[in-house]
Write an enzyme that holds these catalytic residues in place. Sequence first.
Site, mmCIF file in Angstrom:
data_model
loop_
_atom_site.group_PDB
_atom_site.id
_atom_site.type_symbol
_atom_site.label_atom_id
_atom_site.label_comp_id
_atom_site.label_asym_id
_atom_site.label_seq_id
_atom_site.Cartn_x
_atom_site.Cartn_y
_atom_site.Cartn_z
ATOM 1 N N ARG A 143 0.793 -1.222 0.000
ATOM 2 C CA ARG A 143 0.000 0.000 0.000
ATOM 3 C C ARG A 143 0.828 1.276 0.000
ATOM 4 O O ARG A 143 0.273 2.361 0.081
ATOM 5 C CB ARG A 143 -0.983 -0.026 1.175
ATOM 6 C CG ARG A 143 -2.040 -1.088 0.969
ATOM 7 C CD ARG A 143 -2.979 -1.303 2.149
ATOM 8 N NE ARG A 143 -3.808 -2.462 1.854
ATOM 9 C CZ ARG A 143 -3.363 -3.713 1.984
ATOM 10 N NH1 ARG A 143 -2.136 -3.955 2.410
ATOM 11 N NH2 ARG A 143 -4.152 -4.739 1.671
ATOM 12 N N HIS A 162 -1.213 -15.222 7.279
ATOM 13 C CA HIS A 162 -1.667 -15.141 5.879
ATOM 14 C C HIS A 162 -1.046 -16.247 5.038
ATOM 15 O O HIS A 162 -0.936 -16.138 3.813
ATOM 16 C CB HIS A 162 -1.360 -13.761 5.285
ATOM 17 C CG HIS A 162 -2.253 -12.691 5.812
ATOM 18 N ND1 HIS A 162 -2.002 -11.349 5.633
ATOM 19 C CD2 HIS A 162 -3.387 -12.754 6.539
ATOM 20 C CE1 HIS A 162 -2.953 -10.643 6.234
ATOM 21 N NE2 HIS A 162 -3.804 -11.460 6.782
ATOM 22 N N CYS A 174 -4.820 -34.948 -9.819
ATOM 23 C CA CYS A 174 -6.022 -34.761 -10.648
ATOM 24 C C CYS A 174 -5.818 -33.763 -11.789
ATOM 25 O O CYS A 174 -6.721 -33.569 -12.599
ATOM 26 C CB CYS A 174 -7.188 -34.314 -9.773
ATOM 27 S SG CYS A 174 -7.059 -32.596 -9.243
HETATM 28 C C1 BV8 Z 1 -11.411 -12.783 5.692
HETATM 29 C C2 BV8 Z 1 -2.283 -12.322 0.169
HETATM 30 C C3 BV8 Z 1 -13.476 -13.926 6.162
HETATM 31 C C4 BV8 Z 1 -1.037 -12.927 0.531
HETATM 32 C C5 BV8 Z 1 -3.363 -10.662 1.577
HETATM 33 C C6 BV8 Z 1 -13.633 -6.065 8.290
HETATM 34 C C7 BV8 Z 1 -13.698 -4.791 7.830
HETATM 35 C C8 BV8 Z 1 -13.412 -4.519 6.468
HETATM 36 C C9 BV8 Z 1 -13.032 -5.534 5.570
HETATM 37 C C10 BV8 Z 1 -12.960 -6.795 6.036
HETATM 38 C C11 BV8 Z 1 -13.279 -7.072 7.379
HETATM 39 N N1 BV8 Z 1 -13.126 -8.396 7.552
HETATM 40 C C12 BV8 Z 1 -12.727 -8.962 6.376
HETATM 41 C C13 BV8 Z 1 -12.617 -8.006 5.442
HETATM 42 C C14 BV8 Z 1 -12.189 -8.200 4.075
HETATM 43 C C15 BV8 Z 1 -10.653 -8.227 3.922
HETATM 44 C C16 BV8 Z 1 -10.032 -6.912 4.349
HETATM 45 O O1 BV8 Z 1 -9.524 -6.749 5.437
HETATM 46 N N2 BV8 Z 1 -10.044 -5.969 3.407
HETATM 47 C C17 BV8 Z 1 -9.374 -4.672 3.716
HETATM 48 C C18 BV8 Z 1 -8.481 -4.310 2.552
HETATM 49 C C19 BV8 Z 1 -10.381 -3.627 4.002
HETATM 50 N N3 BV8 Z 1 -10.059 -9.317 4.700
HETATM 51 C C20 BV8 Z 1 -10.056 -10.540 4.131
HETATM 52 O O2 BV8 Z 1 -10.536 -10.791 3.049
HETATM 53 C C21 BV8 Z 1 -9.413 -11.649 4.954
HETATM 54 N N4 BV8 Z 1 -10.277 -12.796 4.957
HETATM 55 O O3 BV8 Z 1 -11.722 -11.864 6.406
HETATM 56 O O4 BV8 Z 1 -12.180 -13.934 5.526
HETATM 57 C C22 BV8 Z 1 -14.364 -13.280 5.186
HETATM 58 C C23 BV8 Z 1 -14.680 -13.986 4.059
HETATM 59 C C24 BV8 Z 1 -15.577 -13.415 3.159
HETATM 60 C C25 BV8 Z 1 -16.028 -12.075 3.336
HETATM 61 C C26 BV8 Z 1 -15.647 -11.370 4.469
HETATM 62 C C27 BV8 Z 1 -14.805 -11.988 5.410
HETATM 63 C C28 BV8 Z 1 -8.098 -12.108 4.277
HETATM 64 C C29 BV8 Z 1 -7.033 -11.062 4.439
HETATM 65 C C30 BV8 Z 1 -5.709 -11.533 3.803
HETATM 66 C C31 BV8 Z 1 -5.648 -11.146 2.376
HETATM 67 N N5 BV8 Z 1 -4.377 -11.485 1.768
HETATM 68 N N6 BV8 Z 1 -2.338 -10.977 0.762
HETATM 69 C C32 BV8 Z 1 0.045 -12.255 -0.209
HETATM 70 O O5 BV8 Z 1 -0.021 -12.303 -1.427
HETATM 71 O O6 BV8 Z 1 0.919 -11.712 0.436
HETATM 72 S S1 BV8 Z 1 -3.426 -9.213 2.409
HETATM 73 C C33 BV8 Z 1 -2.043 -8.242 2.065
HETATM 74 O O7 BV8 Z 1 -2.228 -7.149 2.941
HETATM 75 C C34 BV8 Z 1 -0.727 -8.855 2.446
HETATM 76 O O8 BV8 Z 1 -0.709 -10.184 2.695
HETATM 77 C C35 BV8 Z 1 -0.423 -8.194 3.769
HETATM 78 O O9 BV8 Z 1 -0.064 -9.107 4.648
HETATM 79 C C36 BV8 Z 1 -1.682 -7.528 4.176
HETATM 80 C C37 BV8 Z 1 -1.422 -6.335 5.050
HETATM 81 O O10 BV8 Z 1 -0.582 -5.478 4.392
HETATM 82 P P1 BV8 Z 1 0.746 -4.971 5.185
HETATM 83 O O11 BV8 Z 1 1.596 -6.147 5.471
HETATM 84 O O12 BV8 Z 1 0.333 -4.105 6.305
HETATM 85 O O13 BV8 Z 1 1.455 -4.166 4.018
HETATM 86 P P2 BV8 Z 1 1.125 -2.664 3.544
HETATM 87 O O14 BV8 Z 1 1.815 -2.491 2.260
HETATM 88 O O15 BV8 Z 1 -0.329 -2.377 3.636
HETATM 89 O O16 BV8 Z 1 1.861 -1.774 4.673
HETATM 90 C C38 BV8 Z 1 3.263 -1.813 4.769
HETATM 91 C C39 BV8 Z 1 3.664 -0.609 5.622
HETATM 92 O O17 BV8 Z 1 5.071 -0.701 5.844
HETATM 93 C C40 BV8 Z 1 3.385 0.721 4.933
HETATM 94 O O18 BV8 Z 1 2.646 1.552 5.825
HETATM 95 C C41 BV8 Z 1 4.785 1.309 4.674
HETATM 96 O O19 BV8 Z 1 4.833 2.696 4.922
HETATM 97 C C42 BV8 Z 1 5.641 0.593 5.700
HETATM 98 N N7 BV8 Z 1 7.038 0.409 5.294
HETATM 99 C C43 BV8 Z 1 7.499 0.073 4.052
HETATM 100 N N8 BV8 Z 1 8.853 -0.102 4.102
HETATM 101 C C44 BV8 Z 1 9.229 0.120 5.398
HETATM 102 C C45 BV8 Z 1 8.066 0.418 6.172
HETATM 103 N N9 BV8 Z 1 8.083 0.673 7.490
HETATM 104 C C46 BV8 Z 1 9.314 0.633 8.100
HETATM 105 N N10 BV8 Z 1 10.474 0.318 7.447
HETATM 106 C C47 BV8 Z 1 10.484 0.065 6.106
HETATM 107 N N11 BV8 Z 1 11.625 -0.224 5.490
HETATM 108 ZN ZN ZN Z 2 -5.821 -32.363 -7.295
#
Ligand code: BV8
Ligand code: ZN
Length: 246
Positions: free
Chosen positions: A34, A117, A152
Amino acid sequence: MSVERLAELIRTHQPCVVLTGAGVSTESGIPDFRSASGIWARYDPMEYATIEAFRRDPVKVWDFYGRRLEVLACAQPNVAHEALAELERDGLIRAVVTQNVDRLHELAGSRDVVEVHGSIRTSSCLTCGETAGFDEVRRQLENAPAPRCSLCGDVLKPDVVMFGELLPAAAIERATQLARIARLLLVVGSSLAVYPVAALPEDTLRAGGTLAIVNAEATPYDERAALAIHGPAGKTLSAICNYLRG
Ligand code: BV8
Ligand code: ZN
């Protein structure tokens, strides 16, 4: 000053549990999701990272994941991963809960890692449940757009949790339990925007624990944290190790 304050928080608030995200691996050359330079700036997560997208067009999703696997295959842990492993060895960290699928905490020597995850270690068949290892999947991707099940023949799915997919029950249960017993929950490199993991800091605060954050950008929890350091994970965590070693 803030490094010393965080080091003192870790020393005096035990057990300390760490929650990491993609920001802990960017210094290993793996883009996060993000940030302005993140993966979701180039790929629409609804097209490439939801379980519906995978069912709809698994070959398209593998085009995205195949590229990521190659980046992850040659990535090495950085000083942030190594500092967390050292703090665990010194008994100052109880466990690492990670949203990352890149295995780098384990490669850095962290012992107690909860992968909420999933991980890229294996891919599985949604039809018959057969599993293939990382190297087998990479070998197949050299000659085919998507890896196939040896039993499969169906397209395998990477064992990472996609949007709309439930998290592994044992992992999220343990992560929630750890968040509740933590006297300090230290968040490193996560935007805390993805649920249910983004609710873990709430579990810690509700249980009377303290929250601290090391992240390059602001998070929705900064105001409720005892300390929020907006800086690089590697430099900050290794400075904490130096201070505590001192
Ligand atoms: C589910 C795949 C049941 C793996 C990922 C409640 C409210 C709203 C929405 C929902 C809710 N409950 C469920 C949802 C839906 C959804 C969700 O949360 N949507 C969000 C976007 C609103 N959640 C789901 O779907 C989850 N499943 O709830 O199932 C269900 C079923 C049906 C319907 C409803 C519910 C599944 C969630 C997992 C999805 N899979 N990825 C992969 O390919 O990796 S998520 C993806 O985002 C990544 O895996 C990651 O782990 C996750 C979080 O991201 P972050 O790790 O925080 O990374 P990001 O880039 O966002 O932030 C990095 C930060 O680091 C930045 O701020 C940056 O500034 C900083 N940074 C960068 N470099 C540095 C640094 N900081 C310090 N030093 C550095 N060097
Ligand atoms: Zn199979």
